[in-house]
Motif scaffolding. Structure first.
Motif, mmCIF file in Angstrom:
data_model
loop_
_atom_site.group_PDB
_atom_site.id
_atom_site.type_symbol
_atom_site.label_atom_id
_atom_site.label_comp_id
_atom_site.label_asym_id
_atom_site.label_seq_id
_atom_site.Cartn_x
_atom_site.Cartn_y
_atom_site.Cartn_z
ATOM 1 N N SER A 28 43.002 41.562 16.098
ATOM 2 C CA SER A 28 43.118 42.455 14.943
ATOM 3 C C SER A 28 41.818 42.543 14.165
ATOM 4 O O SER A 28 41.453 43.617 13.689
ATOM 5 C CB SER A 28 44.238 41.959 14.026
ATOM 6 N N VAL A 29 41.118 41.439 14.032
ATOM 7 C CA VAL A 29 39.827 41.473 13.336
ATOM 8 C C VAL A 29 38.840 42.338 14.109
ATOM 9 O O VAL A 29 38.081 43.107 13.519
ATOM 10 C CB VAL A 29 39.284 40.041 13.119
ATOM 11 N N PHE A 58 39.716 45.849 13.431
ATOM 12 C CA PHE A 58 39.364 46.226 12.062
ATOM 13 C C PHE A 58 37.873 46.527 11.943
ATOM 14 O O PHE A 58 37.469 47.469 11.276
ATOM 15 C CB PHE A 58 39.745 45.102 11.091
ATOM 16 N N ARG A 59 37.062 45.708 12.599
ATOM 17 C CA ARG A 59 35.608 45.897 12.510
ATOM 18 C C ARG A 59 35.139 47.166 13.208
ATOM 19 O O ARG A 59 34.193 47.812 12.760
ATOM 20 C CB ARG A 59 34.886 44.697 13.113
ATOM 21 N N ARG A 110 42.434 50.912 11.024
ATOM 22 C CA ARG A 110 41.903 49.789 10.239
ATOM 23 C C ARG A 110 42.991 49.191 9.349
ATOM 24 O O ARG A 110 43.104 47.974 9.230
ATOM 25 C CB ARG A 110 40.720 50.274 9.407
ATOM 26 N N TRP A 111 43.795 50.028 8.724
ATOM 27 C CA TRP A 111 44.890 49.539 7.871
ATOM 28 C C TRP A 111 45.887 48.739 8.696
ATOM 29 O O TRP A 111 46.332 47.658 8.303
ATOM 30 C CB TRP A 111 45.557 50.742 7.208
ATOM 31 N N SER A 112 46.246 49.260 9.864
ATOM 32 C CA SER A 112 47.178 48.567 10.744
ATOM 33 C C SER A 112 46.592 47.249 11.244
ATOM 34 O O SER A 112 47.293 46.230 11.342
ATOM 35 C CB SER A 112 47.517 49.467 11.930
ATOM 36 N N ALA A 156 44.457 45.385 9.683
ATOM 37 C CA ALA A 156 44.445 44.426 8.575
ATOM 38 C C ALA A 156 45.800 43.740 8.434
ATOM 39 O O ALA A 156 45.875 42.513 8.240
ATOM 40 C CB ALA A 156 44.067 45.131 7.279
ATOM 41 N N TRP A 157 46.874 44.511 8.537
ATOM 42 C CA TRP A 157 48.211 43.909 8.459
ATOM 43 C C TRP A 157 48.478 43.005 9.654
ATOM 44 O O TRP A 157 49.089 41.934 9.531
ATOM 45 C CB TRP A 157 49.287 44.990 8.359
ATOM 46 N N SER A 158 48.022 43.398 10.823
ATOM 47 C CA SER A 158 48.196 42.563 12.007
ATOM 48 C C SER A 158 47.408 41.262 11.889
ATOM 49 O O SER A 158 47.877 40.200 12.311
ATOM 50 C CB SER A 158 47.746 43.304 13.265
ATOM 51 N N ALA A 159 46.213 41.332 11.305
ATOM 52 C CA ALA A 159 45.412 40.120 11.099
ATOM 53 C C ALA A 159 46.104 39.179 10.119
ATOM 54 O O ALA A 159 46.118 37.954 10.319
ATOM 55 C CB ALA A 159 44.018 40.483 10.603
ATOM 56 N N ALA A 160 46.691 39.739 9.076
ATOM 57 C CA ALA A 160 47.425 38.901 8.119
ATOM 58 C C ALA A 160 48.624 38.240 8.794
ATOM 59 O O ALA A 160 48.883 37.042 8.596
ATOM 60 C CB ALA A 160 47.873 39.742 6.924
#
Length: 101
Positions: A28-29, A32-33, A70-72, A74-78
């Motif tokens: 996920s990170v 996101f990047r 990117r929003w998705s 971020a939630w997956s990383a959390a």
């Protein structure tokens, strides 16, 4: 069966859950990047494996979807971080029970 007798299973379960959480977090990170390249890589991977286009939806133009990707991510990383922490906690509890008794 007591919890002390199941300590080995707790160690194994915690280790597996922690490994899955770390893998989800890392993926996920990365998404996101660089949301555009990871989406294009996913599309190429699906095409190379012969997956029909209607089976897994991947946006044709990832640049217009970058904000949503990117929003998705971020939630997956959390979620991955919480899963990894929970796995480490279960692993530590099982290890403690195993060593204690």
């Amino acid at each position: 069966m007591t919890l002390e007798q199941q300590a080995g299973k707790l160690v194994l379960l915690g280790g597996v859950v922690a490994a899955i959480g770390v893998a989800v977090f890392r993926t996920s990170v990365r998404a996101f990047r660089d949301p555009v390249d990871t989406t294009e890589e996913r599309r190429r991977n699906l095409e190379a494996r012969g997956v029909p286009p209607h089976t897994a939806w991947v946006p044709r133009d990832a640049r217009s979807w970058a904000g949503m990707i990117r929003w998705s991510a971020a939630w997956s990383a959390a979620f991955g971080a919480v899963l990894a922490l929970a796995g480490f906690a279960v692993f530590a509890a099982g290890l403690y029970l195993e060593l204690r008794g």
